[in-house]
Design an enzyme around this catalytic site. Structure first.
Site, PDB file in Angstrom:
ATOM      1  CE  LYS A 119      -3.730  -2.397   0.458  1.00 55.58           C
ATOM      2  NZ  LYS A 119      -3.421  -3.408  -0.323  1.00 55.58           N
ATOM      3  CG  ASP A 120      -0.529   4.515  -2.324  1.00 60.70           C
ATOM      4  OD1 ASP A 120      -1.377   3.494  -2.391  1.00 60.70           O
ATOM      5  OD2 ASP A 120       0.002   5.162  -3.195  1.00 60.70           O
ATOM      6  NE  ARG A 121       7.508   6.788   3.863  1.00 55.66           N
ATOM      7  CZ  ARG A 121       8.532   7.626   4.078  1.00 55.66           C
ATOM      8  NH1 ARG A 121       9.102   7.964   2.893  1.00 55.66           N
ATOM      9  NH2 ARG A 121       8.920   8.182   5.180  1.00 55.66           N
TER      10      ARG A 121
END
Length: 176
Positions: free
Chosen positions: A82-84
């Protein structure tokens, strides 16, 4: 072929402008919620946790959880990265005998909530992701243009999964 050429070739890139504005000004502006496969919750060999993280990439969070729980990061399963620069919710699995150790882990901007017992979660064990995205600093025409874009996407049945900064982050741009 760059991404603009690729999307144009398949009819996914409009010649019209987007809506403008800025995304990811704050992590809370980009929320990702994972939808796991129901089979993730079948079985008893692993403890399944809901992992909420803010400003953490998945692998770094997994490795930190493992380190603090005293287990190998390879024993932690997850369905996808998942996106940081976001607030993300995803499911992870750990060996059932590590449940208490993982429950006691405390990391800033990371929350772990035990959900149930199940199976080892592997990459791809998800139905998809839901997103809540806030776009800031848009003009008065943005809403009308956004409705047009949604109409175009519905007409085309969505859009291809783009591999780039959104997918891998700034440090690892290996799209080949």
């Amino acid at each position: 072929m760059d991404y603009r050429e690729f999307f144009s070739h398949f009819g996914y890139l409009s010649e019209k402008p987007g809506i403008g504005g800025r995304i990811k000004v704050f992590p809370e502006d980009f929320v990702v919620i994972e939808e796991p496969l129901p089979s993730v919750f079948e079985g008893k060999k692993h403890a399944v946790f809901l992992l909420k993280k803010r400003n953490w990439d998945t692998m770094t969070a997994i490795k930190e959880i493992a380190k603090r729980a005293g287990i190998s990061y390879r024993d932690i399963g997850f369905a996808g990265t998942k996106d940081r620069h976001a607030v993300t919710y995803q499911y992870i699995s750990v060996p059932a005998d590590a449940k208490d150790k993982v429950e006691s882990v405390q990391i800033r901007d990371v929350e772990l909530k035990f959900v149930s017992y199940g199976r080892f979660i592997k990459l791809g064990h998800l139905l998809g992701n839901r997103f809540r995205i806030i776009v800031r600093d848009v003009d008065e025409k943005a809403f009308e243009r956004a409705k047009e874009i949604v109409g175009e996407l519905r007409e085309k049945g969505g859009f291809p999964n783009y591999f780039g900064y959104q997918r891998f982050g700034e440090r690892r741009v290996v799209n080949h």
